[in-house]
Each structure stands twice: as C-alpha cells, then as structure tokens.
Design a protein around this motif. Structure first.
Motif, short mmCIF file in Angstrom:
data_model
loop_
_atom_site.label_atom_id
_atom_site.label_comp_id
_atom_site.label_asym_id
_atom_site.label_seq_id
_atom_site.Cartn_x
_atom_site.Cartn_y
_atom_site.Cartn_z
N SER A 104 27.55 39.62 31.48
CA SER A 104 28.46 39.95 30.38
C SER A 104 28.21 38.98 29.23
O SER A 104 27.83 37.83 29.45
CB SER A 104 29.90 39.80 30.88
OG SER A 104 30.80 39.70 29.79
N GLN A 139 34.57 39.21 38.05
CA GLN A 139 35.61 39.11 37.03
C GLN A 139 35.26 40.06 35.88
O GLN A 139 34.09 40.25 35.56
CB GLN A 139 35.69 37.68 36.47
CG GLN A 139 36.34 36.67 37.39
CD GLN A 139 37.86 36.87 37.49
OE1 GLN A 139 38.51 37.32 36.55
NE2 GLN A 139 38.41 36.57 38.66
N ALA A 140 36.28 40.66 35.29
CA ALA A 140 36.05 41.49 34.10
C ALA A 140 37.18 41.23 33.10
O ALA A 140 38.29 40.88 33.48
CB ALA A 140 35.99 42.96 34.47
N CYS A 141 36.84 41.44 31.84
CA CYS A 141 37.83 41.30 30.78
C CYS A 141 38.71 42.55 30.76
O CYS A 141 38.20 43.68 30.77
CB CYS A 141 37.12 41.13 29.44
SG CYS A 141 38.26 41.01 28.04
N GLU A 157 41.16 42.97 28.40
CA GLU A 157 41.84 42.96 27.09
C GLU A 157 41.94 44.37 26.49
O GLU A 157 42.87 44.64 25.73
CB GLU A 157 41.05 42.04 26.16
CG GLU A 157 41.80 41.53 24.96
CD GLU A 157 42.92 40.55 25.31
OE1 GLU A 157 43.95 40.60 24.63
OE2 GLU A 157 42.76 39.73 26.25
N PHE A 199 33.49 44.36 30.88
CA PHE A 199 34.70 44.76 30.15
C PHE A 199 35.23 46.09 30.69
O PHE A 199 34.47 47.06 30.75
CB PHE A 199 34.41 44.91 28.65
CG PHE A 199 34.32 43.60 27.94
CD1 PHE A 199 33.22 42.77 28.12
CD2 PHE A 199 35.34 43.18 27.08
CE1 PHE A 199 33.13 41.54 27.46
CE2 PHE A 199 35.26 41.96 26.43
CZ PHE A 199 34.16 41.14 26.62
N SER A 233 41.96 38.68 31.96
CA SER A 233 40.87 39.09 32.86
C SER A 233 41.41 39.39 34.25
O SER A 233 42.57 39.12 34.55
CB SER A 233 39.78 38.03 32.92
OG SER A 233 40.17 36.96 33.74
#
Lengths: 380, 106
Positions: free
Chosen positions: A117, B31-33, B35, B52, B20
């Motif tokens: 990412s 893990q990912a955002c 938002e 994301f 997150s």
C-alpha cells in the motif's frame, strides 16, 4: 464443455449463454475495459463460449500496461540514485524500460522496495528521515484514493522526504479516444466495476449518448461478465445505448464520495500519455499546485530521459483492441513473459500475458475459430 | 494490483489516523485503511484495493470472489513475495538480500 463446468454456477452460466444466443441476431463487438476482466474471460474461455455474433475486444484497462515508457525510465533513473528508497507495487518490477527494469536496478544495488500500500511507503519515509522515499503512483481511478491519502498524510505530517512519481490514468477519456479512432469497431462497453466503485457512473451517460454505445458496469466473476454481455447485447439489439449497472453489489451511482473528495483535493485532471497509444487529452491526474512539493518529477531532475520503444511490439494496437495478442508477430516468439517486449506481456493483467498463460499460443484462423466455437459450444 | 480483493473486517482500530482495521482475505490478514468506509463494522465484508477499503460487499459475493481470485492465482500475486515471483518470471535467482530490504514493508 471443459470451461463451463468450472463456473461456480454452471447452470446459471448456461442460462445466460442461452439468452445471449437467443438475443444476438447480428454481429456485435464489445470491449471489456478492465485487465482483470480480460483474464477472467480468457481463463474461463468466455470468448469461446459466446455465439459467434458476439466478439469480445480487450481494452486498455491494465495500469501497468499503459504506464508510458518515459515514466518507467524516470522510475529507473530515480531508483538508481544513492540515498533513494524507491517503492513500487510488485507488478511493476519486470515492466521493461528502454534498457532494463526495476528488478535489474535492484540487482545493481538500487534500493527498490515492494510495498502493498502507498501508506507502507509513507511509513518508510517516516522511519528513514535521512533518505528520500519515492512511491511509484500508477493506476486508474481505483488506486487514486489510496495515493491521494498517502500524499495528504505526508503533507499533514510534514514529511519532506516523501514524494510520488505520478502516472495516474482515467477511464472515461480512454473510452472517448477508443470510440473516436477511425478503425474502432467497438459497439458497447463492459465498464470496469471497481473503477466505478470509486467514481460511480456519473461520467458515463454522456459517453453512451455521444457515441451511441451501451455501457454496462460489470464485475469480475465469470457470471458477472456473462451478465454484462447479456445486458449489452440486449441493448444493442433493441437499438438502445444507456448506462446499466450489473455490479450493483459493489457500485453505487455516486461511487464513494469520500474517496472522490480526497482525489479532487490532491489531484487535478491533466493530459497523459498511454504506453503504446499516445497522448489522450484529460486522461490522467497530476498533483495540484498545493501538493507539487511532493511530486518526484519536480524533486529530481529526470528531464534528460531518452526512450526507445521496441519496434516489434504491437501492444498499443492490442490495448486499443485493434488486434488480438496472437496477431503480433513477436507473440510467443521474441516476446514471452520471460523476455517481454511490452508491458502487456509482463503484467499480470495484460492481455498478451492472459493469452500466453492460458495457452492461446496458436491462434486459429477466424474460420477455425468458428469451427472451434461450434465444437466447444456446450448448449448448441 | 488493479483488482480489488474482498475481505472480512475482523478488528477496527478507532484510534488510528487514518482509521484502519484488520482484514481477513481468506486466511491472509492485513491492515487496511477504513477512512473511505468510516461506518463499517466488524464482521462486514469490504472490497480492499492497495490497502484501502473502497466499498462494502455482501458475504456471499465476497466469498465467491475470493474463491475465484484464489483459483486465478491472484491472491498469491497480491499477497505473495513479489521478488520471488519476479525472479521466477525472469528465470533468475531472486535479487540477493531482498528479505532484508524489500519484504519488510509489506
């Protein structure tokens, strides 16, 4: 029969194919925009299961494939510099520049790192304050919200050692360019589902109207693609041309407004060159003036790049749907995934790679294709 | 990287900035955002692209997509070792010491 049994719901697949067959009375050419869809189509033999009246043309929807050679060469130049940590998604590693690729630069001592990412690249900048961290920000509308967030965070955190090498592209101007080309045969589009997950469908009705083409927002699973084709053919047969959403479970009409707001804060529309295709007006994004300090092209002097496209490679024609990969004389001979001439062969979403991977090595003649289709046709 | 992969939200870190959460992609957890899907809850499925979450997806569709992506080898491409894969494609040994500098960011 081989292919259809591999669908997760073969009965539904047969019913959709039946309906497509019953609906299509004339030849129609549809373009699937997304490279992920191309792979799903070739993997499941959807193009061979369709009635001969319905032809699928592969579109330019692979971000790795369309990143211009000049930007690849700039990436290689920046990645070679001492003091730089160059971050990229893994699928850019073997995309050929004029004389090497990122994989080679790493072997020669460049600090090239693969990130999952852009936020991982941001974290590298935070933990390496004495190094310049550059992230290769390629991609379509699906990737833009992530890259926009990364640079937005960098500014908020005051990270002066983080920058983006930006090569963002947008789908609607590409559709416009394809439809405007004199040799264009495309009569309808399967629009890329995840691009629309972000952007929604607001940009498409005008295109459908102006060019008289149906645009059906389509997902990636084989049944999604058959459903997209069914709807596009139904429109074409009844003389309609409008936007339909066949991927409603992941696409809302207004897309993801929060993501779009972030894109619009960080990026502005600009002309972009597409590898093998050339410059398309308004087809990309660049950082706005407020974020220009985070633009790697401003931070590093990469103006003296000289690029040289391999003359043999016809990936531009493939990306515009003018030829199938197997119609290129280099396909499978001088150009293979191990020795790729163009990005369409090396990218995991490239059309040439899909044909190579799924053993479309010896393309049958059009006549043979018809015979092969009849032979393979599971419902005739 | 163009494909967005569905995953299940298994934990949310409300104090993280940006917001997150931990996402399970058929066994691989990352893990990912969150938002762009700020009101998502644990147990829901989301479509994740380059770290994301972009939209919600129903469980049945998410599981079907995950199965397909696994069959196509796309999960390995998305989450596997990109250096080894590049070396394999190039027909050479992986770039030396990539574990020390390349994989730590993943």
């Amino acid at each position: 029969m081989k292919y259809i049994d591999e669908f997760n719901d073969p009965d539904l697949a047969r019913r959709l194919l039946d309906e497509i067959r019953a609906t299509a009375t004339r030849p129609w050419a549809l373009m699937e925009v997304c490279g992920g869809q191309t792979h799903s189509i070739i993997r499941h033999g959807i193009d061979q299961l369709l009635p001969e009246q319905v032809e699928l043309i592969h579109g330019p929807g692979c971000p790795v494939c369309v990143t211009p050679l000049e930007i690849i060469d700039k990436a290689l130049e920046i990645a070679s510099r001492p003091g730089v940590i160059f971050c990229s998604f893994g699928d850019m590693l073997r995309v050929p520049g004029t004389d090497r690729d990122l994989f080679r630069v790493k072997g020669e001592g460049g600090d090239v790192r693969v990130v999952y990412s852009p936020l991982d690249a941001l974290e590298l900048a935070r933990s390496n304050p004495d190094r310049e961290v550059v992230f290769f920000a390629i991609g379509f509308e699906t990737t833009a919200p992530a890259n926009a967030m990364a640079v937005h965070q960098a500014r908020r955190l005051g990270l002066a050692n983080f920058s983006l090498l930006v090569s963002h592209v947008r789908v609607p101007p590409a559709i416009e360019a394809i439809m405007s080309a004199p040799a264009c045969r495309v009569q309808g589009f399967l629009a890329a589902g995840h691009v629309c997950s972000v952007m929604g469908t607001a940009e498409y009705p005008e295109l459908a109207e102006r060019f008289g083409v149906p645009l059906v927002v389509t997902g990636f699973e084989p049944l999604d693609i058959l459903e997209g084709i069914r709807r596009a053919v139904r429109q074409l047969e009844s003389g309609e041309h409008r936007v339909e959403n066949a991927y409603a479970r992941a696409v809302r009409e207004d897309g993801n407004p929060a993501a779009v707001r972030m894109i619009e804060e960080v990026f502005e529309v600009t002309d972009r060159s597409w590898r093998g295709i050339g410059r398309i007006p308004s087809s990309g994004w660049r950082l706005t003036d407020a974020f220009r300090a985070f633009d790697a092209e401003h931070r590093f002097d990469v103006t003296r790049i000289r690029t040289e496209e391999p003359a043999e490679c016809r990936s531009g024609d493939v990306l515009q749907g003018l030829i199938k990969p197997t119609e290129c004389s280099a396909f499978g001979t001088t150009c293979t995934p191990r020795t790729p001439l163009g990005a369409t062969m090396v990218s995991s979403e490239g059309a040439c790679a899909a044909y190579y991977l799924y053993r479309r090595m010896n393309a049958p003649t059009p006549q043979a294709t018809r015979a092969a289709r009849e032979e393979m046709n599971p419902v005739a | 990287m163009c494909l967005a992969v569905p995953g299940k939200v298994v934990a949310i870190d409300a104090s993280a900035d940006p917001l997150s959460g931990l996402i399970d992609f058929g066994g691989v957890r990352k893990q990912a955002c969150l938002e762009y899907v700020p009101d998502v809850r644990v147990g829901e499925y989301v479509i994740v692209h380059v770290g994301f979450a972009l939209q919600r997806l129903d469980e049945e569709s998410a599981l079907a997509s995950l199965k397909l992506f696994e069959e196509l080898g796309l999960l390995e491409e998305e989450f596997g070792d990109a250096w080894e894969q590049a070396a394999k494609e190039a027909g050479t040994a992986a770039v030396a010491e990539h574990q020390d500098s390349g994989s730590d960011a993943r």
